[in-house]
Design an enzyme around this catalytic site. Structure first.
Site, mmCIF file in Angstrom:
data_model
loop_
_atom_site.group_PDB
_atom_site.id
_atom_site.type_symbol
_atom_site.label_atom_id
_atom_site.label_comp_id
_atom_site.label_asym_id
_atom_site.label_seq_id
_atom_site.Cartn_x
_atom_site.Cartn_y
_atom_site.Cartn_z
ATOM 1 N N ARG A 53 10.777 1.813 15.967
ATOM 2 C CA ARG A 53 10.292 1.263 17.239
ATOM 3 C C ARG A 53 8.860 1.689 17.538
ATOM 4 N NH1 ARG A 53 13.073 3.415 21.793
ATOM 5 N NH2 ARG A 53 11.435 2.184 22.808
ATOM 6 N N ARG B 124 11.385 -0.112 27.509
ATOM 7 C CA ARG B 124 10.960 0.235 28.876
ATOM 8 C C ARG B 124 9.849 -0.693 29.340
ATOM 9 N NH1 ARG B 124 12.805 3.412 33.189
ATOM 10 N NH2 ARG B 124 11.017 3.935 34.489
ATOM 11 N N CYS C 159 14.055 4.642 25.399
ATOM 12 C CA CYS C 159 14.693 5.874 24.920
ATOM 13 C C CYS C 159 15.540 6.512 26.020
ATOM 14 C CB CYS C 159 13.636 6.880 24.479
ATOM 15 S SG CYS C 159 12.777 6.407 22.973
ATOM 16 N N LYS D 59 0.879 2.285 20.371
ATOM 17 C CA LYS D 59 2.065 1.493 20.764
ATOM 18 C C LYS D 59 2.101 1.299 22.269
ATOM 19 C CE LYS D 59 6.093 3.546 21.593
ATOM 20 N NZ LYS D 59 6.911 3.411 22.792
ATOM 21 N N ASN D 60 1.966 2.371 23.016
ATOM 22 C CA ASN D 60 2.144 2.273 24.465
ATOM 23 C C ASN D 60 1.004 1.532 25.146
ATOM 24 O OD1 ASN D 60 4.610 3.466 24.299
ATOM 25 N ND2 ASN D 60 3.854 5.519 24.734
ATOM 26 N N ASP E 12 5.583 13.150 24.522
ATOM 27 C CA ASP E 12 5.914 12.390 23.310
ATOM 28 C C ASP E 12 5.635 13.166 22.034
ATOM 29 O OD1 ASP E 12 4.865 9.166 24.684
ATOM 30 O OD2 ASP E 12 6.621 10.407 25.018
ATOM 31 N N VAL F 239 8.581 16.719 31.900
ATOM 32 C CA VAL F 239 8.407 15.309 32.284
ATOM 33 C C VAL F 239 9.754 14.572 32.315
ATOM 34 C CG1 VAL F 239 7.315 13.111 31.673
ATOM 35 C CG2 VAL F 239 6.067 15.261 31.355
ATOM 36 N N ASP G 124 12.102 3.846 41.297
ATOM 37 C CA ASP G 124 11.806 3.901 42.744
ATOM 38 C C ASP G 124 10.315 3.741 43.028
ATOM 39 O OD1 ASP G 124 11.158 7.307 43.256
ATOM 40 O OD2 ASP G 124 11.771 6.434 41.353
ATOM 41 N N LEU G 125 9.444 4.264 42.160
ATOM 42 C CA LEU G 125 8.004 4.165 42.428
ATOM 43 C C LEU G 125 7.507 2.724 42.278
ATOM 44 C CD1 LEU G 125 6.876 7.421 40.575
ATOM 45 C CD2 LEU G 125 7.054 7.057 43.060
ATOM 46 N N ARG H 166 15.165 8.033 34.269
ATOM 47 C CA ARG H 166 14.069 7.044 34.271
ATOM 48 C C ARG H 166 14.240 6.032 35.408
ATOM 49 N NH1 ARG H 166 12.317 5.697 28.108
ATOM 50 N NH2 ARG H 166 10.246 5.750 29.031
ATOM 51 N N PRO H 167 14.240 6.501 36.667
ATOM 52 C CA PRO H 167 14.419 5.583 37.798
ATOM 53 C C PRO H 167 13.211 4.657 37.957
ATOM 54 C CG PRO H 167 13.819 7.780 38.553
ATOM 55 C CD PRO H 167 14.018 7.874 37.061
HETATM 56 C C1 EPZ Z 1 5.670 6.077 29.381
HETATM 57 O O1 EPZ Z 1 7.017 5.925 29.836
HETATM 58 C C2 EPZ Z 1 5.740 5.972 27.856
HETATM 59 N N1 EPZ Z 1 6.292 4.689 27.498
HETATM 60 C C3 EPZ Z 1 6.634 7.093 27.320
HETATM 61 O O2 EPZ Z 1 6.587 7.049 25.892
HETATM 62 C C4 EPZ Z 1 6.081 8.427 27.748
HETATM 63 O O3 EPZ Z 1 6.974 9.435 27.361
HETATM 64 C C5 EPZ Z 1 5.933 8.466 29.280
HETATM 65 O O4 EPZ Z 1 5.144 7.359 29.740
HETATM 66 C C6 EPZ Z 1 5.264 9.740 29.752
HETATM 67 O O5 EPZ Z 1 4.053 9.935 29.160
HETATM 68 C C7 EPZ Z 1 5.498 3.597 27.539
HETATM 69 O O6 EPZ Z 1 4.347 3.620 27.879
HETATM 70 C C8 EPZ Z 1 6.120 2.307 27.118
HETATM 71 P P1 EPZ Z 1 6.908 7.685 33.373
HETATM 72 P P2 EPZ Z 1 7.338 5.699 31.386
HETATM 73 O O7 EPZ Z 1 7.216 6.608 34.335
HETATM 74 O O8 EPZ Z 1 6.285 4.882 31.996
HETATM 75 C C9 EPZ Z 1 9.741 9.657 36.579
HETATM 76 C C10 EPZ Z 1 7.425 6.997 23.700
HETATM 77 O O9 EPZ Z 1 8.052 7.831 23.032
HETATM 78 N N2 EPZ Z 1 9.721 8.389 37.359
HETATM 79 O O10 EPZ Z 1 5.538 8.259 33.384
HETATM 80 O O11 EPZ Z 1 8.727 5.249 31.498
HETATM 81 C C11 EPZ Z 1 10.587 9.536 35.303
HETATM 82 O O12 EPZ Z 1 11.933 9.686 35.545
HETATM 83 C C12 EPZ Z 1 7.792 6.770 25.174
HETATM 84 O O13 EPZ Z 1 6.505 6.325 23.251
HETATM 85 C C13 EPZ Z 1 10.290 8.359 38.622
HETATM 86 O O14 EPZ Z 1 10.815 9.365 39.096
HETATM 87 O O15 EPZ Z 1 7.242 7.214 31.899
HETATM 88 C C14 EPZ Z 1 10.054 10.640 34.447
HETATM 89 O O16 EPZ Z 1 10.701 11.834 34.714
HETATM 90 C C15 EPZ Z 1 8.988 7.538 25.592
HETATM 91 N N3 EPZ Z 1 10.273 7.185 39.304
HETATM 92 C C16 EPZ Z 1 8.599 10.701 34.867
HETATM 93 O O17 EPZ Z 1 8.467 9.952 36.070
HETATM 94 C C17 EPZ Z 1 9.712 6.044 38.798
HETATM 95 O O18 EPZ Z 1 9.735 5.000 39.465
HETATM 96 C C18 EPZ Z 1 7.645 10.131 33.820
HETATM 97 O O19 EPZ Z 1 7.997 8.829 33.560
HETATM 98 C C19 EPZ Z 1 9.139 6.094 37.518
HETATM 99 C C20 EPZ Z 1 9.151 7.283 36.804
#
Ligand code: EPZ
Length: 528
Positions: free
Chosen positions: A502, A185, A209, A113-114, A406, A428, A217-218, A214-215
């Protein structure tokens, strides 16, 4: 410009370019990619007049003079054009699970999916020729992503069997529909290709979700490092190239290896002028899959799968054919289904080194895991075969190659049925424990301290869990509740199934084919 599929030489070069398998189980001879043959699910629909009223973005005029007659799903399906998909709001779906049954047989693993969501977003990079993407799972999330692409003028054809053709040569807008972006997302990831290709974009804040703040900023700081000006106004992120033309290659170090930020910046940098170096990036296989797709489209990306990406921007990318890798999270979920029901099943296709953490933890618990052939894995948790019952263990989630967040809820459900105590640390996401309360309703002995759970396993000679009505609050938590229901005594009713739909293609038909007793009940939503 016609589609140019990957030559054998390119595929071999690509392999060396991108991935360094972290695990001895990896073997390049494992064929992993095969087109799906999963039938398209039957979409529910209602008469046009009601459908318009039911559109999720429209405020429900609950003051409708006369509530429309309640329609059974089949009656609804027979009266309206197939493309009108009613939102889950109109009907409640729940999964009714009878526990205590062992599983057996083989389950087919769908495309990731991702990875599919990221590659669909990446298809907006293809200015010259369509992208033919295979192995796209049929999920509400991938359908929403298709709606995001269509909303900017891309032509998206779902050819069936997991094949999706995206023609983004005539994109006509840089403002995707906020409603669709707001549902998932990954809808936000289109920001990268749009601003890189057109020098500007305006995208609503993402949905997805509710598992943490889930900011973004990056994303914001990364795009600024590539020469963009970024503003957040009225719930939308407006980005434009500072030079009024296009992005410029640059250096950016991610404070946290965010998957989404890495994928979005990688797409942006692929069409920026010059070289970009992105460090402390995510190493998830889904990121590597997107990189492989972009390379097939003509991008120059080195280091995917490692912590640093070196990207030489190209003026334009072209269409390509690409097959999505199997879903390692779905595979992990079915491995837990076998373990929690003390069964033996096989699953394929899988890429074993993508599963190394799960294999390690389940082996520690006492499961026997065997590679039965290229991309075919067998897991047995049958006490007679493993020499006793499963033991608890410690797990902490972290970015890849660490233990995937996940799969945290599914493994917690398993630990509630194992012998001995276990500790689960979620590092995470700061708010990914919604499933704990529901598992406690089934009798799981879990104490929660912030994002750390102490799981007291089952008492000797007793079934740890007993069925009752519970509800999912997010995708993976929902899957965990269904698995717990399969191990529980009696009947468990799992509500909030829209969350599960989903991310899992044909979840209950696959479980049924393995011998689980599970059925979906659809009832008109009592609120309407
Ligand atoms: C991806 O989400 C996946 N979703 C998520 O899967 C998965 O849980 C996650 O990566 C971690 O492996 C998709 O690919 C569509 P992150 P993503 O940015 O990209 C922080 C599922 O169940 N962060 O790696 O949103 C954030 O708050 C879903 O299939 C910042 O601080 O995850 C979190 O604590 C749920 N600033 C951490 O990074 C930013 O700008 C990881 O988030 C971005 C993120």
């Amino acid at each position: 410009m016609s589609i140019r599929s990957e030559t054998r030489k390119e595929r071999n070069t690509r392999k060396t370019l991108i991935l360094i398998p972290p695990n001895p189980m990896a073997s390049s001879s494992i064929p992993i990619r095969e087109p799906h043959s999963t039938p398209k699910p039957n979409l529910h629909s209602v008469p046009a007049s009601m459908a318009l009223a039911a559109a999720p973005s429209t405020h429900f005029p609950l003051s409708l003079s006369r509530k429309p007659p309640l329609l059974t799903p089949s009656a609804a399906a027979s009266v309206a054009p197939a493309h009108l998909e009613i939102p889950a709001l109109a009907f409640d779906h729940k999964l009714v699970v009878s526990g205590g049954r062992q599983l057996s047989g083989h389950v087919h693993i769908s495309g990731s999916k991702n990875a599919a969501l990221a590659v669909l977003a990446g298809s907006l990079c293809c200015a010259a020729g369509p992208a033919v993407i295979r192995g796209v799972p049929d999920l509400s999330d991938t359908r929403t992503m298709a709606a995001v692409l269509r909303s900017v003028g891309a032509r998206v054809e779902e050819a069936g069997g997991g094949e999706v053709v995206v023609d983004a040569t005539r994109v006509s807008s840089v403002e995707p529909s906020p409603d669709d972006v707001g549902r998932i997302r990954a809808g936000f990831f289109v920001l990268g290709p749009l601003v890189a290709r057109f020098g500007e974009a305006e995208v609503a804040l993402p949905g997805g979700c509710k598992i943490g703040a889930r900011p973004i900023d990056l994303y914001v700081r990364g795009l600024s490092a590539l020469g963009a000006v970024v503003e957040l106004r009225h719930g939308k992120v407006r980005v434009r190239a500072a030079n009024g033309k296009g992005l410029i290659g640059g250096q950016f170090h991610l404070d946290y290896p965010s998957v989404g930020a890495t994928e979005t910046l990688m797409m942006a940098a692929s069409m920026a002028e010059g070289v970009s170096v992105l460090s402390n990036v995510a190493r998830e296989p889904e990121v590597a899959d997107l990189a492989q797709f972009l390379v097939a489209c003509g991008a120059c990306i080195e280091g995917a799968g490692t912590g640093t990406l070196v990207i030489t921007g190209r003026k334009q990318l072209h269409g390509a054919e690409f097959t999505i890798a199997p879903d390692r999270i779905e595979a992990g979920t079915f491995m837990v289904a076998a373990a929690i029901t003390r069964s033996c099943i096989s699953l394929s296709p899988v890429i074993p080194y993508h599963l190394s953490c799960m294999i390690d933890k389940l082996s520690t618990a006492g499961c026997r895991i065997t590679l039965r052939g290229p991309g075919i894995l067998e897991i047995s948790a049958v006490p007679a075969a493993t020499g006793g019952d499963l033991q608890g263990f410690y797990l902490k989630t972290s970015p890849y190659p660490g233990f995937p967040t996940d799969l945290q809820p599914q493994f917690m459900a398993l630990l509630a049925t194992c012998n001995g105590s276990s500790i689960v640390e979620e590092s995470v996401f700061e708010n990914r424990m919604h499933h704990v309360e529901e598992l406690q309703k089934l009798g799981a002995r879990i104490k929660l301290h912030g994002s750390t759970a102490l799981v007291e396993g089952r008492k000797p000679r007793s079934l740890a869990l007993s069925g009752c009505p519970i509800a999912a609050a997010d995708l993976r938590g929902g899957a965990a509740l269904v698995l717990a229901g399969m191990a529980a005594e009696g009947v468990t009713e799992v509500g909030g199934v829209a969350h599960i739909d989903r991310g899992y293609e044909n979840f209950e038909p696959k479980l049924l084919s393995l011998g689980a007793e599970i059925r979906r009940e659809v009832t008109p939503n009592s609120y309407l």
